[in-house]
Motif scaffolding. Sequence first.
Motif, PDB file in Angstrom:
ATOM      1  N   PHE A 118       0.818  -1.213   0.000  1.00 18.89           N
ATOM      2  CA  PHE A 118       0.000   0.000   0.000  1.00 18.89           C
ATOM      3  C   PHE A 118       0.854   1.268   0.000  1.00 18.89           C
ATOM      4  O   PHE A 118       0.612   2.174  -0.810  1.00 18.89           O
ATOM      5  CB  PHE A 118      -0.947  -0.016   1.200  1.00 18.89           C
ATOM      6  CG  PHE A 118      -1.890   1.152   1.242  1.00 18.89           C
ATOM      7  CD1 PHE A 118      -3.044   1.161   0.479  1.00 18.89           C
ATOM      8  CD2 PHE A 118      -1.614   2.250   2.050  1.00 18.89           C
ATOM      9  CE1 PHE A 118      -3.922   2.240   0.512  1.00 18.89           C
ATOM     10  CE2 PHE A 118      -2.473   3.331   2.092  1.00 18.89           C
ATOM     11  CZ  PHE A 118      -3.631   3.324   1.326  1.00 18.89           C
ATOM     12  N   PRO A 119       1.854   1.394   0.888  1.00 18.14           N
ATOM     13  CA  PRO A 119       2.677   2.605   0.833  1.00 18.14           C
ATOM     14  C   PRO A 119       3.375   2.803  -0.516  1.00 18.14           C
ATOM     15  O   PRO A 119       3.454   3.927  -1.028  1.00 18.14           O
ATOM     16  CB  PRO A 119       3.695   2.396   1.962  1.00 18.14           C
ATOM     17  CG  PRO A 119       3.023   1.471   2.908  1.00 18.14           C
ATOM     18  CD  PRO A 119       2.223   0.548   2.041  1.00 18.14           C
ATOM     19  N   LEU A 120       3.887   1.705  -1.112  1.00 21.50           N
ATOM     20  CA  LEU A 120       4.608   1.844  -2.369  1.00 21.50           C
ATOM     21  C   LEU A 120       3.680   2.277  -3.500  1.00 21.50           C
ATOM     22  O   LEU A 120       3.980   3.223  -4.243  1.00 21.50           O
ATOM     23  CB  LEU A 120       5.292   0.522  -2.738  1.00 21.50           C
ATOM     24  CG  LEU A 120       6.017   0.505  -4.085  1.00 21.50           C
ATOM     25  CD1 LEU A 120       7.118   1.560  -4.111  1.00 21.50           C
ATOM     26  CD2 LEU A 120       6.590  -0.876  -4.376  1.00 21.50           C
ATOM     27  N   LEU A 121       2.542   1.614  -3.638  1.00 21.20           N
ATOM     28  CA  LEU A 121       1.636   1.927  -4.745  1.00 21.20           C
ATOM     29  C   LEU A 121       1.035   3.318  -4.609  1.00 21.20           C
ATOM     30  O   LEU A 121       0.897   4.046  -5.602  1.00 21.20           O
ATOM     31  CB  LEU A 121       0.537   0.873  -4.831  1.00 21.20           C
ATOM     32  CG  LEU A 121       0.997  -0.524  -5.272  1.00 21.20           C
ATOM     33  CD1 LEU A 121      -0.142  -1.534  -5.194  1.00 21.20           C
ATOM     34  CD2 LEU A 121       1.573  -0.485  -6.692  1.00 21.20           C
ATOM     35  N   THR A 122       0.664   3.714  -3.386  1.00 19.91           N
ATOM     36  CA  THR A 122       0.112   5.058  -3.225  1.00 19.91           C
ATOM     37  C   THR A 122       1.184   6.133  -3.426  1.00 19.91           C
ATOM     38  O   THR A 122       0.894   7.212  -3.959  1.00 19.91           O
ATOM     39  CB  THR A 122      -0.537   5.221  -1.842  1.00 19.91           C
ATOM     40  OG1 THR A 122       0.390   4.847  -0.809  1.00 19.91           O
ATOM     41  CG2 THR A 122      -1.784   4.359  -1.721  1.00 19.91           C
ATOM     42  N   THR A 123       2.410   5.837  -3.024  1.00 22.67           N
ATOM     43  CA  THR A 123       3.493   6.804  -3.252  1.00 22.67           C
ATOM     44  C   THR A 123       3.771   6.971  -4.735  1.00 22.67           C
ATOM     45  O   THR A 123       3.961   8.098  -5.221  1.00 22.67           O
ATOM     46  CB  THR A 123       4.761   6.355  -2.513  1.00 22.67           C
ATOM     47  OG1 THR A 123       4.500   6.265  -1.111  1.00 22.67           O
ATOM     48  CG2 THR A 123       5.903   7.346  -2.741  1.00 22.67           C
ATOM     49  N   LEU A 124       3.796   5.866  -5.472  1.00 21.22           N
ATOM     50  CA  LEU A 124       3.981   5.953  -6.922  1.00 21.22           C
ATOM     51  C   LEU A 124       2.828   6.725  -7.566  1.00 21.22           C
ATOM     52  O   LEU A 124       3.038   7.506  -8.502  1.00 21.22           O
ATOM     53  CB  LEU A 124       4.065   4.542  -7.516  1.00 21.22           C
ATOM     54  CG  LEU A 124       5.333   3.744  -7.182  1.00 21.22           C
ATOM     55  CD1 LEU A 124       5.200   2.299  -7.676  1.00 21.22           C
ATOM     56  CD2 LEU A 124       6.567   4.401  -7.793  1.00 21.22           C
ATOM     57  N   ALA A 125       1.616   6.530  -7.045  1.00 20.91           N
ATOM     58  CA  ALA A 125       0.464   7.255  -7.594  1.00 20.91           C
ATOM     59  C   ALA A 125       0.589   8.749  -7.334  1.00 20.91           C
ATOM     60  O   ALA A 125       0.257   9.572  -8.209  1.00 20.91           O
ATOM     61  CB  ALA A 125      -0.826   6.712  -6.988  1.00 20.91           C
ATOM     62  N   LEU A 126       1.082   9.116  -6.166  1.00 23.32           N
ATOM     63  CA  LEU A 126       1.159  10.526  -5.806  1.00 23.32           C
ATOM     64  C   LEU A 126       2.254  11.275  -6.551  1.00 23.32           C
ATOM     65  O   LEU A 126       2.336  12.504  -6.457  1.00 23.32           O
ATOM     66  CB  LEU A 126       1.367  10.669  -4.298  1.00 23.32           C
ATOM     67  CG  LEU A 126       0.136  10.362  -3.449  1.00 23.32           C
ATOM     68  CD1 LEU A 126       0.483  10.340  -1.970  1.00 23.32           C
ATOM     69  CD2 LEU A 126      -0.970  11.382  -3.710  1.00 23.32           C
TER      70      LEU A 126
END
Length: 325
Positions: A118-126
């Motif tokens: 979750f942290p990785l995917l949301t960070t990439l999205a942001l």
Amino acid sequence: MRTENSATDASPIAVAPPPATPGPTGTKAGSTPSNTTGTTGPAAGTALAALGVLAFSLTFPATAWGLEGFGPWSLVTVRSVLAALLAGGCLLALRVRPPARRHRWPLAVVAAGVVLGFPLLTTLALETSTTSHAAVVVGLLPLTTALCSALRTGARPSRTFWTAACAGAAAVLAFTLTQSGGALSRADLYLFGALLICAAGYTEGGRLAREMPGWQVIGWALVLALPLTLPGAALALAAEPAALTAHSVTGLLWVAAGSQFLGLVVWYRGMAVIGIPKASQLQLAQPLLTLGWSVWLLGEPLGWAAPVTALAVLLCIAATQRARG
């Protein structure tokens, strides 16, 4: 939000509050489990749960600040290492026994979904998405977790529940398509992937929290991931040189300490005192709080679509919580 959960709590929709039972695993020898309510009153419990929601609502804005000085891989791995060191220190100080062998696989799922995925995917999205857009999409996390929990446990929610859940999903899908010009962007794909993987982590974490206090679940998951995140942080920092600014350091420290560990400590404690249903009502405000932080801290322009969609999702989640069966 449970966006962040932020955050990482066990979804209040998907997981029923289990009774605390003393056991030899996950607690200090001769002590009572740390998820007992003790003498904490309802007002203090509500305040603790509200602090948890407040911590989670700041996750996306803090991540955006962190990205000003760190690459996405560096931010995620360093944040996880710092949170693991904090959690490990607490586990050692309280002399909490290591989890039983049967708990290792569920903890691995929690680590994969909540600590890493979750942290990785949301960070990439942001990197390309605004925090307000991400907050609306990730507002679906409680519903996604409920679906994952139903599949995992064989539960059969009522027709009212599924109607409200589908309405919330349709509202978010319409929002993303409108914002992306009729097609899902890469950031949207990252966010939807984050919903699925975090829901799996929340589901296993909720099941595991029936046998050990919730803060220990996330604590051991962070420690379990350390053999991956520590070398990962070294490699990422070598490939993505960091620029230490006030914003980037503040964002990193918040997502590490506030979002990924301390926020969960007060959230679980408050939830144990006032119960999951009341705590859930507080959590419904998380996407709206994130929208407010996005405007105030980041100066993001906020059109009508984001708050309207967030309110629609809030109403849908409230309907799922009232549904029984």
